[in-house]
Design a protein around this motif. Structure first.
Motif, PDB file in Angstrom:
ATOM      1  N   UNK A 182      -5.531 120.394  47.456  1.00  0.00           N
ATOM      2  CA  UNK A 182      -5.488 118.938  47.331  1.00  0.00           C
ATOM      3  C   UNK A 182      -6.892 118.348  47.434  1.00  0.00           C
ATOM      4  N   UNK A 183      -7.709 118.926  48.310  1.00  0.00           N
ATOM      5  CA  UNK A 183      -9.097 118.475  48.438  1.00  0.00           C
ATOM      6  C   UNK A 183      -9.868 118.706  47.143  1.00  0.00           C
ATOM      7  N   UNK A 184      -9.677 119.881  46.544  1.00  0.00           N
ATOM      8  CA  UNK A 184     -10.361 120.190  45.286  1.00  0.00           C
ATOM      9  C   UNK A 184      -9.931 119.212  44.196  1.00  0.00           C
ATOM     10  N   UNK A 185      -8.638 118.954  44.128  1.00  0.00           N
ATOM     11  CA  UNK A 185      -8.106 118.019  43.125  1.00  0.00           C
ATOM     12  C   UNK A 185      -8.739 116.635  43.286  1.00  0.00           C
ATOM     13  N   UNK A 186      -8.759 116.127  44.525  1.00  0.00           N
ATOM     14  CA  UNK A 186      -9.340 114.805  44.767  1.00  0.00           C
ATOM     15  C   UNK A 186     -10.840 114.788  44.524  1.00  0.00           C
ATOM     16  N   UNK A 187     -11.510 115.905  44.831  1.00  0.00           N
ATOM     17  CA  UNK A 187     -12.956 115.978  44.615  1.00  0.00           C
ATOM     18  C   UNK A 187     -13.296 115.879  43.131  1.00  0.00           C
ATOM     19  N   UNK A 188     -12.537 116.587  42.293  1.00  0.00           N
ATOM     20  CA  UNK A 188     -12.782 116.555  40.847  1.00  0.00           C
ATOM     21  C   UNK A 188     -12.601 115.139  40.307  1.00  0.00           C
ATOM     22  N   UNK A 189     -11.528 114.478  40.719  1.00  0.00           N
ATOM     23  CA  UNK A 189     -11.288 113.120  40.239  1.00  0.00           C
ATOM     24  C   UNK A 189     -12.290 112.122  40.804  1.00  0.00           C
ATOM     25  N   UNK A 190     -12.769 112.365  42.027  1.00  0.00           N
ATOM     26  CA  UNK A 190     -13.791 111.485  42.608  1.00  0.00           C
ATOM     27  C   UNK A 190     -15.072 111.549  41.793  1.00  0.00           C
ATOM     28  N   UNK A 191     -15.473 112.766  41.438  1.00  0.00           N
ATOM     29  CA  UNK A 191     -16.682 112.928  40.623  1.00  0.00           C
ATOM     30  C   UNK A 191     -16.476 112.307  39.245  1.00  0.00           C
ATOM     31  N   UNK A 192     -15.267 112.463  38.687  1.00  0.00           N
ATOM     32  CA  UNK A 192     -14.978 111.869  37.378  1.00  0.00           C
ATOM     33  C   UNK A 192     -15.098 110.358  37.437  1.00  0.00           C
ATOM     34  N   UNK A 193     -14.567 109.733  38.488  1.00  0.00           N
ATOM     35  CA  UNK A 193     -14.677 108.280  38.636  1.00  0.00           C
ATOM     36  C   UNK A 193     -16.130 107.858  38.829  1.00  0.00           C
ATOM     37  N   UNK A 194     -16.895 108.657  39.585  1.00  0.00           N
ATOM     38  CA  UNK A 194     -18.306 108.341  39.796  1.00  0.00           C
ATOM     39  C   UNK A 194     -19.087 108.459  38.495  1.00  0.00           C
ATOM     40  N   UNK A 195     -18.794 109.471  37.701  1.00  0.00           N
ATOM     41  CA  UNK A 195     -19.458 109.621  36.398  1.00  0.00           C
ATOM     42  C   UNK A 195     -19.140 108.445  35.476  1.00  0.00           C
ATOM     43  N   UNK A 196     -17.891 108.012  35.507  1.00  0.00           N
ATOM     44  CA  UNK A 196     -17.503 106.876  34.666  1.00  0.00           C
ATOM     45  C   UNK A 196     -18.220 105.600  35.118  1.00  0.00           C
ATOM     46  N   UNK A 197     -18.307 105.400  36.449  1.00  0.00           N
ATOM     47  CA  UNK A 197     -19.022 104.232  36.963  1.00  0.00           C
ATOM     48  C   UNK A 197     -20.494 104.290  36.584  1.00  0.00           C
ATOM     49  N   UNK A 198     -21.058 105.499  36.641  1.00  0.00           N
ATOM     50  CA  UNK A 198     -22.452 105.671  36.240  1.00  0.00           C
ATOM     51  C   UNK A 198     -22.630 105.391  34.747  1.00  0.00           C
TER      52      UNK A 198
END
Length: 291
Positions: free
Chosen positions: A126-142
């Motif tokens: 679950x941590x890995x899943x949330x980490x991947x999506x967190x980075x994806x959201x950060x990349x989109x914000x960037x």
């Protein structure tokens, strides 16, 4: 866990006494086994309690597990190694594996003992899943931020600056989103993931399988005194305790009018009961006297 299981397996051969204990497992531990340990007894861990990073079942996760096929090994070497070890078969014919059966490719992951492979969503996954999506959201914000500062090259083609990992920190700490399981993912002022913990009870079965039953929750952000909640009626203790809550002390609680007196050379949970000193009184069982 791998080393501990080996020691417990060897204990009878080394004349060790039976370990009738309630194991308390931290969130950094997980139930893991080597292939050779698939038939080893797990009864010792019956009734264990563990703190695990909160997890939730994700829509489509079980469907994804059922779709995994060893043919993916062409793109992912991990799957090949895992498949061969889990099912004790070979995906390739080689001189070193001539004594092993060939994998059919139709093996099912849900047929593997749970001590080797858990099909439920664990805290680590679950941590890995949330980490991947967190980075994806950060990349989109960037991407949105940089699109406002884009520049045109000579041929009028859009050209964006490369994003370095450290440049995502600013966006990571400010993102908040709900994942597909309905849980909110966000970070606190210290840039740490705001997460709580599940208190799980391990229940083992004679066939060597086990399940984790959620019996409580630890929420560091709850009001004082409300951080830990337990459903004690759901907890299954080790069979040697006859389903009775195990004692954490070796002495009976002192009655009103008596106080605890430390036993020299004994553990802190072992004490005698002595009458309260003059001028003091204890009105409740097991309490320190008050003036």
């Amino acid at each position: 866990m791998l080393v501990l299981r080996t020691l417990l397996f060897l204990a009878p051969f080394l004349s060790f006494p039976p370990l009738h204990k309630v194991w308390i497992v931290t969130c950094h531990w997980d139930f893991e086994s080597f292939s050779i340990q698939r038939i080893w007894d797990v009864e010792t861990f019956h009734g264990a309690l563990s703190l695990a990073v909160h997890s939730n079942e994700l829509p489509g996760f079980q469907t994804f597990l059922k779709s995994i096929n060893p043919s993916w090994a062409k793109r992912d070497g991990f799957i090949q190694n895992f498949w061969e070890q889990a099912f004790s078969c070979s995906l390739k014919v080689s001189s070193a594996q001539e004594d092993m059966e060939m994998c059919t490719g139709t093996e099912k992951l849900d047929s593997i003992p749970v001590t080797l492979f858990e099909t439920s969503m664990t805290g680590h996954s679950y941590n890995v899943y949330n980490a991947v999506y967190s980075v994806a959201h950060a990349l989109y914000a960037s991407y949105i931020f940089r699109s406002r500062h884009r520049r045109m090259d000579v041929e009028k083609h859009l050209k964006f600056l490369n994003v370095q990992p450290w440049q995502l920190h600013h966006f990571l700490r400010s993102i908040t989103f709900n994942n597909n399981a309905g849980d909110t993912v966000c970070f606190d002022e210290n840039r740490e993931l705001k997460a709580d913990f599940d208190v799980t009870n391990w229940v083992t079965f004679p066939n060597g399988s086990f399940v984790r039953v959620k019996v409580g929750r630890l929420d560091p952000w709850a009001p004082p005194g409300k951080e830990l909640s337990l459903n004690t009626d759901q907890i299954v203790w080790h069979r040697t305790f006859n389903q009775v809550v195990p004692l954490s002390v070796c002495s009976e609680s002192c009655h009103p009018g008596y106080t605890r007196k430390k036993k020299e050379g004994e553990k802190f949970c072992c004490y005698d009961c002595a009458q309260c000193p003059e001028g003091t009184i204890s009105q409740q069982k097991g309490k320190i006297p008050n003036v």
